[in-house]
Design a protein around this motif. Sequence first.
Motif, PDB file in Angstrom:
ATOM      1  N   SER A 161      38.975  43.823  53.829  1.00 50.44           N
ATOM      2  CA  SER A 161      38.993  44.069  55.268  1.00 50.44           C
ATOM      3  C   SER A 161      40.392  44.305  55.825  1.00 50.44           C
ATOM      4  O   SER A 161      40.552  44.864  56.907  1.00 50.44           O
ATOM      5  CB  SER A 161      38.348  42.889  56.011  1.00 50.44           C
ATOM      6  N   SER A 162      41.419  43.892  55.071  1.00 54.41           N
ATOM      7  CA  SER A 162      42.798  44.115  55.520  1.00 54.41           C
ATOM      8  C   SER A 162      43.406  45.361  54.876  1.00 54.41           C
ATOM      9  O   SER A 162      44.613  45.556  54.946  1.00 54.41           O
ATOM     10  CB  SER A 162      43.659  42.892  55.189  1.00 54.41           C
ATOM     11  N   ALA A 163      42.562  46.180  54.242  1.00 50.67           N
ATOM     12  CA  ALA A 163      42.977  47.430  53.586  1.00 50.67           C
ATOM     13  C   ALA A 163      43.784  47.183  52.324  1.00 50.67           C
ATOM     14  O   ALA A 163      44.515  48.062  51.866  1.00 50.67           O
ATOM     15  CB  ALA A 163      43.745  48.331  54.553  1.00 50.67           C
ATOM     16  N   MET A 164      43.685  46.003  51.725  1.00 49.10           N
ATOM     17  CA  MET A 164      44.337  45.732  50.449  1.00 49.10           C
ATOM     18  C   MET A 164      43.512  46.358  49.330  1.00 49.10           C
ATOM     19  O   MET A 164      42.287  46.226  49.294  1.00 49.10           O
ATOM     20  CB  MET A 164      44.465  44.228  50.229  1.00 49.10           C
ATOM     21  N   LEU A 165      44.190  47.041  48.408  1.00 49.04           N
ATOM     22  CA  LEU A 165      43.511  47.673  47.282  1.00 49.04           C
ATOM     23  C   LEU A 165      43.003  46.598  46.333  1.00 49.04           C
ATOM     24  O   LEU A 165      43.783  45.814  45.786  1.00 49.04           O
ATOM     25  CB  LEU A 165      44.462  48.625  46.564  1.00 49.04           C
ATOM     26  N   CYS A 166      41.690  46.567  46.102  1.00 43.39           N
ATOM     27  CA  CYS A 166      41.077  45.519  45.276  1.00 43.39           C
ATOM     28  C   CYS A 166      40.651  46.023  43.906  1.00 43.39           C
ATOM     29  O   CYS A 166      40.667  45.256  42.940  1.00 43.39           O
ATOM     30  CB  CYS A 166      39.851  44.938  45.977  1.00 43.39           C
ATOM     31  N   ALA A 167      40.211  47.279  43.805  1.00 45.80           N
ATOM     32  CA  ALA A 167      39.697  47.786  42.534  1.00 45.80           C
ATOM     33  C   ALA A 167      39.982  49.274  42.400  1.00 45.80           C
ATOM     34  O   ALA A 167      39.919  50.025  43.374  1.00 45.80           O
ATOM     35  CB  ALA A 167      38.195  47.537  42.424  1.00 45.80           C
ATOM     36  N   ILE A 168      40.310  49.675  41.171  1.00 44.18           N
ATOM     37  CA  ILE A 168      40.502  51.074  40.811  1.00 44.18           C
ATOM     38  C   ILE A 168      39.510  51.408  39.703  1.00 44.18           C
ATOM     39  O   ILE A 168      39.396  50.650  38.730  1.00 44.18           O
ATOM     40  CB  ILE A 168      41.944  51.335  40.335  1.00 44.18           C
ATOM     41  N   ASP A 169      38.807  52.512  39.858  1.00 38.91           N
ATOM     42  CA  ASP A 169      37.791  52.908  38.876  1.00 38.91           C
ATOM     43  C   ASP A 169      36.786  51.776  38.667  1.00 38.91           C
ATOM     44  O   ASP A 169      36.295  51.550  37.566  1.00 38.91           O
ATOM     45  CB  ASP A 169      38.460  53.285  37.560  1.00 38.91           C
ATOM     46  N   GLY A 170      36.511  51.049  39.748  1.00 39.62           N
ATOM     47  CA  GLY A 170      35.544  49.962  39.710  1.00 39.62           C
ATOM     48  C   GLY A 170      36.026  48.686  39.064  1.00 39.62           C
ATOM     49  O   GLY A 170      35.238  47.751  38.873  1.00 39.62           O
ATOM     50  N   TYR A 171      37.319  48.594  38.721  1.00 35.04           N
ATOM     51  CA  TYR A 171      37.845  47.395  38.072  1.00 35.04           C
ATOM     52  C   TYR A 171      38.886  46.716  38.957  1.00 35.04           C
ATOM     53  O   TYR A 171      39.797  47.389  39.452  1.00 35.04           O
ATOM     54  CB  TYR A 171      38.498  47.749  36.737  1.00 35.04           C
ATOM     55  N   PRO A 172      38.741  45.396  39.142  1.00 32.31           N
ATOM     56  CA  PRO A 172      37.652  44.539  38.679  1.00 32.31           C
ATOM     57  C   PRO A 172      36.422  44.665  39.572  1.00 32.31           C
ATOM     58  O   PRO A 172      36.509  45.193  40.678  1.00 32.31           O
ATOM     59  CB  PRO A 172      38.265  43.137  38.768  1.00 32.31           C
ATOM     60  N   ARG A 173      35.309  44.146  39.090  1.00 24.48           N
ATOM     61  CA  ARG A 173      34.068  44.269  39.852  1.00 24.48           C
ATOM     62  C   ARG A 173      34.098  43.422  41.111  1.00 24.48           C
ATOM     63  O   ARG A 173      33.513  43.804  42.125  1.00 24.48           O
ATOM     64  CB  ARG A 173      32.869  43.846  38.978  1.00 24.48           C
TER      65      ARG A 173
END
Length: 238
Positions: A161-173
Motif C-alpha cells: 500500500s505504500s508503493a514498496m516493491l514486494c515481488a518481481i516475476d511473482g517472487y516471493p509469493r
Amino acid sequence: MTPGPTASRPARTTRTTLRAGFALLLGLLLALLLAAPAQAAGYRYWSFWEREGSGWNYATQGPAQLRPEDGSVQGFRFAVSAEADDSAAPRSEAAFAEICEETGEHAGRKRIALVLDFGTPADAPEGERPPKPRTACASVAEEASAADALAAVAPPLRYDSSAMLCAIDGYPRTGCGEQVSGPGEPSAGESSASPGTEESDSGSAPGGDGPSAGLLVGVGAVAVLGVAALWQSRRRRG
C-alpha cells in the motif's frame, strides 16, 4: 593481653580476597557485555541498484521515480539486509552491450538493461526457493521509469500500500519488507516494515547470539567465590 599484629591478618586476608573477587567479577561482567552481540534484525526485501562503470551503486531514487537513460543498467537484488550500506548487490557483472545485444533500437524508445538477482535460499521466505538470476533488456518509451522497464520484462510485480516493491516475476509469493532476526529467520510477532527504520540492524551470525559457555562458567565461579568470602568474613566478625 593485647592481640599482636598477626591477629588481624585473617580478617585483612578475607577482605583482600573479597575485594579481588568482586573486582574480577566486575571485569568479567564487563567482558560479557562487550562480547555478547546485540540481538540484531534485518529486513527481507528487493533492493534497487544502478550500474556505474563496472560496479553497482545503491539507487538514491525508487524505481518508480528514476527515469534511466538509454543504455542504462539497473539491478534488483532480493536479500535480507538492514541498511543501504549493508545491502547485497546483484551478483551479475553483465554489461549493457551483452544484455541488450539482440534488442534493436527504435525511434521514440530507449533500451534499459535489467539484472534480476532473486537471492540465495538462505534469504528466501520459508517454503520458497529463489529462481535463478537472469538478465533482460526492456525496450520502453523514452519517458518510462525503471519500474516501467521492470514491468515490461518481469511481470507480475507486486507492491504494498505504500508503493514498496514486494515481488518481481511473482517472487516471493507473500511478504513485503518483513523484519527477520537473521537470514531466513522471521522475528516472532513482527509485522511488515520498510527497510532502514531505526530498529533495523545487521543480521546475527549463526551461533553468535550470546556469550560462550566458558565465560558464563567463569562469571559463576567468581560469584561463588565472592559470596563465600563474604560469608567467611561475617562469621569471623561474629
